[in-house]
Design a protein around this motif. Structure first.
Motif, short mmCIF file in Angstrom:
data_model
loop_
_atom_site.label_atom_id
_atom_site.label_comp_id
_atom_site.label_asym_id
_atom_site.label_seq_id
_atom_site.Cartn_x
_atom_site.Cartn_y
_atom_site.Cartn_z
N ASP A 1 4.51 1.81 1.65
CA ASP A 1 5.31 2.85 1.00
C ASP A 1 4.74 4.18 1.48
OD1 ASP A 1 6.75 4.51 -0.62
OD2 ASP A 1 5.70 3.98 -2.47
N LEU A 2 5.29 4.68 2.59
CA LEU A 2 4.71 5.82 3.29
C LEU A 2 5.63 7.04 3.13
CD1 LEU A 2 3.08 5.57 6.81
CD2 LEU A 2 4.09 7.68 5.94
N MET B 1 0.84 -1.19 0.00
CA MET B 1 0.00 0.00 0.00
C MET B 1 0.88 1.25 0.00
SD MET B 1 -2.59 1.44 2.96
CE MET B 1 -4.04 0.52 2.48
N ARG B 2 0.47 2.23 -0.81
CA ARG B 2 1.17 3.51 -0.82
C ARG B 2 0.36 4.53 -0.01
NH1 ARG B 2 2.26 7.34 -6.14
NH2 ARG B 2 2.71 9.25 -4.98
N ARG C 1 7.24 -0.17 7.10
CA ARG C 1 7.89 0.71 6.12
C ARG C 1 9.25 0.14 5.73
NH1 ARG C 1 7.59 6.92 8.09
NH2 ARG C 1 8.18 7.27 5.91
N GLN C 2 10.01 -0.31 6.71
CA GLN C 2 11.33 -0.89 6.44
C GLN C 2 11.22 -2.15 5.58
OE1 GLN C 2 13.24 -1.54 10.21
NE2 GLN C 2 13.18 0.62 10.79
N ASP C 3 10.18 -2.93 5.83
CA ASP C 3 10.00 -4.20 5.10
C ASP C 3 9.35 -4.01 3.74
OD1 ASP C 3 11.09 -5.41 7.31
OD2 ASP C 3 9.18 -6.11 8.13
N GLY C 4 8.95 -2.79 3.43
CA GLY C 4 8.35 -2.53 2.12
C GLY C 4 6.88 -2.86 2.03
N LEU C 5 6.24 -3.13 3.17
CA LEU C 5 4.80 -3.42 3.15
C LEU C 5 3.99 -2.13 3.01
CD1 LEU C 5 4.68 -6.07 6.02
CD2 LEU C 5 4.51 -6.51 3.56
N LEU D 1 -3.52 5.74 -0.53
CA LEU D 1 -4.22 6.70 0.34
C LEU D 1 -3.40 7.97 0.44
CD1 LEU D 1 -5.23 4.38 3.35
CD2 LEU D 1 -6.58 4.92 1.31
N VAL D 2 -4.08 9.10 0.36
CA VAL D 2 -3.44 10.40 0.53
C VAL D 2 -4.15 11.12 1.68
CG1 VAL D 2 -2.84 12.61 -0.53
CG2 VAL D 2 -2.88 10.51 -1.93
N PHE D 3 -3.39 11.62 2.64
CA PHE D 3 -3.95 12.34 3.79
C PHE D 3 -3.57 13.81 3.69
CE2 PHE D 3 -3.70 7.99 5.23
CZ PHE D 3 -4.84 7.82 6.01
N ALA D 4 -4.56 14.68 3.79
CA ALA D 4 -4.34 16.13 3.75
C ALA D 4 -4.57 16.70 5.14
CB ALA D 4 -5.30 16.78 2.75
N CYS D 5 -3.49 17.07 5.82
CA CYS D 5 -3.57 17.58 7.18
C CYS D 5 -3.88 19.08 7.18
CB CYS D 5 -2.26 17.34 7.93
SG CYS D 5 -1.81 15.61 8.09
#
Length: 260
Positions: free
Chosen positions: A31-32, A1-2, A25-29, A108-112
């Motif tokens: 993509d943040l 998941m990105r 994130r480190q394992d590539g699960l 998913l895109v988050f807009a803070c």
């Protein structure tokens, strides 16, 4: 998941490098990526806000920096539209069911938002390219969207396959079946004159499962009775119905309701 997060305080999201989400994130699960909204401004002061039209207190986040930022994270080659989540007290309440739904998405895109929020035209414009979803953590107001994003990314990310080591633990959590989780205990069996319930020491797994289910119903009735009214009576066992009736609820073919 990105996952892409846009914020004027990217350092606020540093906690996403910790614990299971950091390992994912480190394992590539996962993509943040975290982006600084100010990088998409054009003036030397890196201005992201201005006074509201119509007057009123506070400042409103300007449209153009947001348009530039969101354009940069939207992959034109993606087959599906990314989901744009905008934390807002005016949004739909975030739930475990929503977390499961969003965990199925590819991007998913988050807009803070900050201040009085983001210029409404940004959401209208973004609807051409994103599935826009204003989402609220609850009926209260935060200073900005970052705290909400931390909560939502953790709730969603842990449902991505491989992030949690034992996937069975996800099944028995609070809200996974519409009820709160049963109480849990560990060694020692006696602590400060308080013992573990005998049933958990019995080795009878059928009885233990029954006890835990009853505890879920009792705890939910005591702490979140609103959840009981959302249960589907057709999915309840005879034991469930007996427990609910003992707790003062009436189970009809359509509803679970407090007895009058």
């Amino acid at each position: 998941m990105r996952i892409d997060v846009v914020s004027i305080f990217p350092e606020y999201l540093a906690a996403l490098d910790l614990s299971l989400i950091g390992k994912a994130r480190q394992d590539g699960l996962l993509d943040l990526n975290v982006h600084d909204l100010r990088d998409f401004t054009t003036d030397r002061h890196r201005t992201v806000d201005d006074t509201p039209y119509g007057g009123g207190a506070g400042m409103v986040m300007k449209a153009e920096p947001w348009a530039q930022a969101l354009t940069s994270v939207a992959d034109a080659e993606e087959a599906a539209r990314p989901v744009l989540i905008v934390p807002s007290p005016a949004g739909a309440v975030f739930t475990q069911a929503m977390a499961y739904e969003l965990a199925e998405e590819k991007h998913l895109v988050f807009a803070c938002g900050r201040y009085e929020g983001i210029d409404e035209r940004v959401l209208e414009w973004a609807g051409e390219r994103f599935d826009v979803r204003p989402v609220s953590l609850g009926d209260y107001v935060l200073n900005g969207g970052e705290v909400a994003v931390l909560a939502m990314v953790e709730a969603i990310g842990r449902l991505v396959p491989g992030v949690v080591g034992n996937p069975e633990s996800l099944v028995e959590e609070s809200h996974s079946d519409g009820l709160l989780e049963y109480p849990v205990y560990t060694k020692p069996s006696s602590w400060r004159d308080r013992g573990v319930p005998d049933i958990l020491l019995s080795g009878n797994h059928g009885k233990i499962a029954q006890w835990r289910r009853g505890q879920q119903l009792q705890r939910t009735a005591a702490r979140r009775p609103d959840l009981l009214e959302k249960l589907d009576p057709t999915q309840l066992t005879k034991a469930d119905k007996a427990t609910l009736e003992a707790l003062g609820y009436e189970v009809t073919k359509d509803k679970v309701l407090p007895r009058q």
